[in-house]
Design a protein around this motif. Structure first.
Motif, mmCIF file in Angstrom:
data_model
loop_
_atom_site.group_PDB
_atom_site.id
_atom_site.type_symbol
_atom_site.label_atom_id
_atom_site.label_comp_id
_atom_site.label_asym_id
_atom_site.label_seq_id
_atom_site.Cartn_x
_atom_site.Cartn_y
_atom_site.Cartn_z
ATOM 1 N N CYS A 33 5.440 -0.668 14.303
ATOM 2 C CA CYS A 33 5.734 -0.737 12.973
ATOM 3 C C CYS A 33 6.658 -1.658 12.207
ATOM 4 O O CYS A 33 7.589 -1.840 13.121
ATOM 5 N N ASN A 43 -4.380 2.919 15.569
ATOM 6 C CA ASN A 43 -4.659 3.968 16.578
ATOM 7 C C ASN A 43 -6.077 3.735 17.246
ATOM 8 O O ASN A 43 -6.782 4.611 17.716
ATOM 9 N N LYS A 47 -7.903 -0.481 13.988
ATOM 10 C CA LYS A 47 -7.808 0.667 13.094
ATOM 11 C C LYS A 47 -6.267 0.749 12.889
ATOM 12 O O LYS A 47 -5.534 1.466 13.719
ATOM 13 N N ASN A 49 -3.040 2.813 11.651
ATOM 14 C CA ASN A 49 -2.579 4.181 11.183
ATOM 15 C C ASN A 49 -2.530 4.301 9.756
ATOM 16 O O ASN A 49 -1.941 3.423 9.294
ATOM 17 N N ASP A 50 -2.550 5.392 9.396
ATOM 18 C CA ASP A 50 -2.063 5.719 7.706
ATOM 19 C C ASP A 50 -0.736 5.686 7.536
ATOM 20 O O ASP A 50 -0.267 5.151 6.704
ATOM 21 N N ALA A 51 0.124 6.063 8.640
ATOM 22 C CA ALA A 51 1.468 5.781 8.473
ATOM 23 C C ALA A 51 2.083 5.937 9.959
ATOM 24 O O ALA A 51 1.364 6.209 10.924
ATOM 25 N N ALA A 58 4.093 4.200 5.233
ATOM 26 C CA ALA A 58 2.660 3.795 5.206
ATOM 27 C C ALA A 58 2.269 2.599 5.565
ATOM 28 O O ALA A 58 2.953 1.794 5.270
ATOM 29 N N ASN A 60 -1.221 1.847 5.773
ATOM 30 C CA ASN A 60 -2.623 1.771 5.392
ATOM 31 C C ASN A 60 -2.745 0.958 3.916
ATOM 32 O O ASN A 60 -3.883 0.618 3.268
#
Length: 152
Positions: A33, A43, A47, A49-51, A58, A60
């Motif tokens: 992050c 993930n 792809k 992660n949304d958060a 956040a 995404n």
């Protein structure tokens, strides 16, 4: 009458703390992050992660699009092509040996570099508060103008 140019934050928005873009890019390249450096950014292979699972930032909101593959191709080409030319000029192996060496190397390098480039790009977007990562949300995408029809 001279034009007055104001710098700094707008008076109607509070000043936001500065985000260090170098740190955010490094964290993204480590697939972490950009805000905390702890949570996993992906993930899956690519792809996002949304958060962040650690700090809740956040993730995404990014708009990476075609930039990561473009940069990856550029980086891989700058590694493989000089090596290929060196081997060709020094040893002059058969063409099949070139294919056996350089095609798998290009594939492996691409698969290793692509997620790191995407993570670094997302970190850069986060640091510069682009695409919703900042205080101001992006406006809605404008509708395309209707196409004029030709009368026959």
């Amino acid at each position: 009458m001279p034009i007055e140019i104001k710098t700094g934050p707008r008076p109607d928005t509070p000043a936001e703390p500065r985000r260090e873009w170098q740190r955010a890019v490094k964290r993204g390249a480590r697939l972490r992050c950009p805000a905390c450096g702890e949570g996993r950014m992906f993930n899956g292979f690519l792809k996002v992660n949304d958060a962040c699972p650690h700090c809740g930032q956040a993730l995404n909101l990014h708009k990476a699009d075609d930039a990561p593959p473009y940069f990856t191709i550029t980086i891989v080409a700058h590694i493989v092509v000089p090596l290929l030319l060196f081997v060709e000029q020094t040893y002059a192996p058969a063409e099949w040996l070139h294919a056996v060496i350089w095609l798998p190397l290009s594939l492996v390098l691409s698969l290793l570099i692509l997620p790191r480039v995407k993570g670094a790009l997302i970190g850069l977007q986060w640091a510069f508060r682009m695409h919703g990562f900042g205080a101001e949300e992006d406006g809605p995408v404008p509708e395309p103008a209707p196409k004029a029809t030709r009368a026959a």
